[in-house]
Design an enzyme around this catalytic site. Structure first.
Site, PDB file in Angstrom:
ATOM      1  CG  ASP A  67      -6.985  11.920  -7.652  1.00  0.00           C
ATOM      2  OD1 ASP A  67      -7.438  11.845  -6.494  1.00  0.00           O
ATOM      3  OD2 ASP A  67      -6.330  11.005  -8.196  1.00  0.00           O
ATOM      4  CG  HIS A 109      -7.344   7.922  -5.952  1.00  0.00           C
ATOM      5  ND1 HIS A 109      -6.438   8.678  -6.646  1.00  0.00           N
ATOM      6  CD2 HIS A 109      -6.674   6.818  -5.552  1.00  0.00           C
ATOM      7  CE1 HIS A 109      -5.270   8.064  -6.673  1.00  0.00           C
ATOM      8  NE2 HIS A 109      -5.382   6.924  -6.006  1.00  0.00           N
ATOM      9  CB  SER A 119      -2.435   6.501  -4.881  1.00  0.00           C
ATOM     10  OG  SER A 119      -2.684   5.532  -5.855  1.00  0.00           O
TER      11      SER A 119
END
Length: 275
Positions: free
Chosen positions: A128, A83, A224
């Site tokens: 992911d 992502h 992230s």
């Protein structure tokens, strides 16, 4: 009934502060925040403490960019979240940094050097994981590759193990930008069954690994893609994927991509051999 949760893949922007948001189809769970870090309520890292930590400035378009973390897994390879890299034009990789953009080595590469998992599903945040190819970097006291799990550990759940997360993400829910100084926090892995009580079994799959944040210590927007590493061995077992949109300090579990589910995928694209 669990609160309705929105999966927020937050990438703290460097230029125009921007968040990418995804949401599940009416999945009942708590609000997911971006992949998590003051890491909220964490500690400031010292120079060379996390030599595998990578900072990523991701160019989204002519006017905006976002920030994520990653880990160095070989001289020419960085591991991060799908992502983070999905749809970016280029990425600047910061290596050997403690202060966010004061790095020992910096490389800017185009999207042609990004490999996103072919089964990446942004609707439920599955698979992911992505790779970034960079020019070969020389190792130093501040730049070292992290260890990956051995293939024999593919069925290890790590429940109850102590892990450390690191990154330049938001240090509290009241702050709207990433921090300048690398932060870290010690966390404990919880079972996927317990994690699914918050996010649902359609979201938390065997390819996820979760940690407890009941004391408000967590990862946050801007973390992230960053590494989750076993304190006992220095082996990376996860990368930051998502948390509860209600906030990073609310005590909801945080979910990571479980690396033991992707060892063959990593090896097939990089040739990196597990220790």
């Amino acid at each position: 009934m669990k609160p309705l949760v929105f999966l927020i893949l937050a990438l703290a922007a460097v230029n125009a502060f921007e968040f990418r948001t995804l949401q599940t189809r009416n999945v009942e769970m708590p609000v997911l925040d971006e992949p998590t870090g003051r890491i909220t309520n964490g500690e400031k890292a010292t120079v060379g403490q996390f030599p595998y930590q990578v900072g990523l400035s991701l160019k989204l378009n002519l006017y905006s960019s976002s920030w994520c973390g990653g880990s160095l897994i070989g001289n020419s390879w960085v591991l991060t979240a799908a992502h983070c890299t999905d749809g970016v034009q280029s990425v600047t990789v910061y290596l050997g940094a403690t202060e966010r953009t004061s790095a020992e080595a910096t490389y800017t590469v185009s999207s042609n050097n990004i490999i996103i998992h072919e089964n990446w599903d942004p609707t439920i945040l599955q698979n992911d994981i992505s790779l970034i190819r960079i020019p070969s970097v020389a190792y130093s006291n501040r730049i070292q590759a992290v260890k990956l799990p051995n293939i024999a550990d593919s069925y290890h759940l790590y429940t109850g193990d102590v892990v450390v997360a690191s990154g330049w993400g938001r240090i509290s829910d009241s702050i709207n930008s990433v921090t300048e100084d690398l932060q870290w926090a010690v966390l404990e892995v919880i079972s996927n069954t317990k994690c699914a009580m918050t996010y649902g079994s359609k979201v938390i799959l065997p390819t996820n690994i979760c940690v407890d944040t009941s004391d408000g210590v967590s990862t946050c927007q801007g973390d992230s893609g960053g590494p989750l590493v076993l304190v006992s061995s220095g082996v990376q077992v996860g990368l930051t994927s998502f948390g509860a949109a209600d906030g990073c300090e609310k005590g909801y579990p945080v979910a990571f991509t479980r690396l033991t589910s992707y060892l063959d995928w990593i090896k097939s694209h990089t040739g990196v051999v597990y220790y």
